[in-house]
Write an enzyme that holds these catalytic residues in place. Sequence first.
Site, PDB file in Angstrom:
ATOM      1  N   HIS A 281      16.195  14.258 -30.567  1.00 58.29           N
ATOM      2  CA  HIS A 281      16.174  15.666 -30.158  1.00 58.29           C
ATOM      3  C   HIS A 281      17.255  15.955 -29.113  1.00 58.29           C
ATOM      4  CE1 HIS A 281      12.507  15.306 -32.365  1.00 58.29           C
ATOM      5  NE2 HIS A 281      12.244  16.607 -32.259  1.00 58.29           N
TER       6      HIS A 281
ATOM      7  N   ARG B 198      17.433  10.676 -36.987  1.00 56.32           N
ATOM      8  CA  ARG B 198      16.178  10.160 -36.419  1.00 56.32           C
ATOM      9  C   ARG B 198      15.308   9.550 -37.508  1.00 56.32           C
ATOM     10  NH1 ARG B 198      11.757  14.802 -35.926  1.00 56.32           N
ATOM     11  NH2 ARG B 198      12.658  16.403 -37.244  1.00 56.32           N
TER      12      ARG B 198
ATOM     13  N   ARG C 282      17.958  15.716 -34.405  1.00 50.87           N
ATOM     14  CA  ARG C 282      16.740  16.247 -35.023  1.00 50.87           C
ATOM     15  C   ARG C 282      17.011  16.776 -36.425  1.00 50.87           C
ATOM     16  NH1 ARG C 282      13.063  21.292 -32.723  1.00 50.87           N
ATOM     17  NH2 ARG C 282      11.321  21.033 -34.169  1.00 50.87           N
TER      18      ARG C 282
ATOM     19  N   GLU D 189       6.683   7.952 -19.583  1.00 55.00           N
ATOM     20  CA  GLU D 189       7.998   7.371 -19.859  1.00 55.00           C
ATOM     21  C   GLU D 189       8.374   6.258 -18.890  1.00 55.00           C
ATOM     22  OE1 GLU D 189       7.729  11.270 -21.843  1.00 55.00           O
ATOM     23  OE2 GLU D 189       7.418  10.653 -19.747  1.00 55.00           O
TER      24      GLU D 189
ATOM     25  N   GLN E  99      13.445  20.756 -24.085  1.00 49.57           N
ATOM     26  CA  GLN E  99      13.374  19.618 -25.009  1.00 49.57           C
ATOM     27  C   GLN E  99      14.757  19.041 -25.346  1.00 49.57           C
ATOM     28  OE1 GLN E  99       9.839  19.057 -26.233  1.00 49.57           O
ATOM     29  NE2 GLN E  99       9.893  20.286 -24.365  1.00 49.57           N
TER      30      GLN E  99
ATOM     31  N   ASP F  46       0.820  -1.212   0.000  1.00 51.24           N
ATOM     32  CA  ASP F  46       0.000   0.000   0.000  1.00 51.24           C
ATOM     33  C   ASP F  46       0.855   1.263   0.000  1.00 51.24           C
ATOM     34  OD1 ASP F  46       0.759  -0.679   2.584  1.00 51.24           O
ATOM     35  OD2 ASP F  46      -1.191  -0.324   3.491  1.00 51.24           O
TER      36      ASP F  46
END
Length: 611
Positions: free
Chosen positions: A405, A308, A463, A356, A417, A145
Amino acid sequence: MNDWKELAAQLRIDSIRCTTRAGSGHPTSAMSAADLMAVLLSKYLRYDWADPAAPNNDRLIFSKGHACPLLYAMYKAAGAITDDELTTLREFGSRLQGHPNPHVLPYVDVATGSLGQGLPIGVGMAINGRYVDKLPYRTWVLLGDSEMAEGSNWEAFDKAQYYKLDRLIGILDMNRLGQRGPTDLGWDAADYAARARSFGWRAIELDGHDLEAIDRAYAEALAAKDKPTLLVAKTIKGKGYSAVENKDGWHGKAFDEDQAREAIAELGGERSSTVSTARPEAARPAVPPDAKPLELPAYKVGGEEATRKAYGDALVAVGAHRPDLVALDGEVSNSTHTDEFKKAYPDRFFEMFIAEQQLVSASVGLAVLGKRVVASTFAAFFTRALDQIRMASLSNATIHLVGSHCGVSIGQDGPSQMGLEDLAMMRAVCGSTVLYPCDANQTAVLVDAMVDLPGITFLRTTREKTPIIYPPGEQFPVGGSRVVKRSDEDQVAVIAAGVTLHEALKAHESLKSEGVLIRVVDAYSVKPIDRETPHQAARDTDGRLVVVEDHWFEGGLGDAVLDAFAGARIDGLDVVKLAVRDMPGSGEPAKLLHAAGIDADCIIKAVKSLL
């Protein structure tokens, strides 16, 4: 019913015996769940102890891994381990470690002990059963718990409902007491049940010490269709020994010998019975499609493509060649380009949305059941799941993570980012491999190599489009590097990877026009790092090296290169590290690279400083 009562008492007694012998452990946490596990082991768990890897075995995860004395007592009761081995709990060299560890015990699928991870991993296992292997095994997860406060559990609740995982059963051992006192909800079973139902689960409230109620709850859970089930079982910590029942201050404390004798006597004395566990049906996994010849994408030298995008193209080719490959993404597949895999093989692609921790945990669940798993998101967002990645290595899992990225070169999106910690993070994971390609053809080759590597692999992609400098078919061994520019008159060696490799090549051409020759080394394998090529470069340039990376100054490629020189004796070794040192902002990639001090102009200045 009497057999269950006797078995539960035996499980409690054995949990006490082994922890007292060890002088440490969590007997009270084991005792609260003993009734739940006695009924499960003797009636509902379907498992072939002679073949732990049997594909249709039920899976049992102790998410509350500190209660493993109970798990080991179950193994003894099933005849999988001896009583002599049970008493080696927590000894150096024993298979019965302080928390379950699959490195040493074949009956343990995943390592637990970092709370909040068992249920998310169970989601991956249940996805495998329903959608990949198409087998009817059940995934049982014993939850504490206290760990219900972990957000990762609620990511799992959400995704389990989304994928309608009706063979996933969570068993909440609601014993009210955590490590330092009462849990946030205590014995409020209705609140736990309401939360589960709000995520689309079936929830069953029960007395976790009422054997008939436990039996009914398991049967009801197995009858559910298209919904996972949570059993909210009210239990008493330390159940069976009145001196500690429901008393604070006993978490993680073994009983001394006098207390153990008293507790065992109160439980009716030692037993050593063996129970027969039901074997699974003799079902085999669904037959995958035939493997096709590998046809990696090829890109023309002199053109440009983002690594990518090359990753996405290569993943489709590798997926055709390896039909056991599955891919997961964190709702950015149109940026990571795993959407190409989804289009080609929709039955082998699983969307984890922006969760994620669940992304990595589901990957682990699929991987330990034999699937090749590739999981993708922005590199920066894997930092949210570092604990899951760390625990994946403890679970002996093989998963392949791809982060896009990376670095300041992503440009206008800004620092939230930008993956700037990812190399350091992934290098620190035990047994990991870290790869950082600079062009599309190199990426394709490394994607193919990556999915055959054991352990945790991380591939870093860029990227922006970058020049294609390698022809199709070139080989890039893991642990190697590539000398891209070289002469007998090189005065400085520049070591780079990914986007900065292209900046180094620009610097090479500019310096060459001034009569200064530099060697350019592509360190695409960040871990394991190639030692010999940098050593030779240092010897050939009187020790003058520049390492340049689109990553924070700490822990990335520069430190990997320095590690390669540990213990080496090279006269005059002088290494300049160029990396991101100050917080970047938004802007054009070229301007950000320059502001960070890692573009061609900055490399030229560093080279001249060494001369």
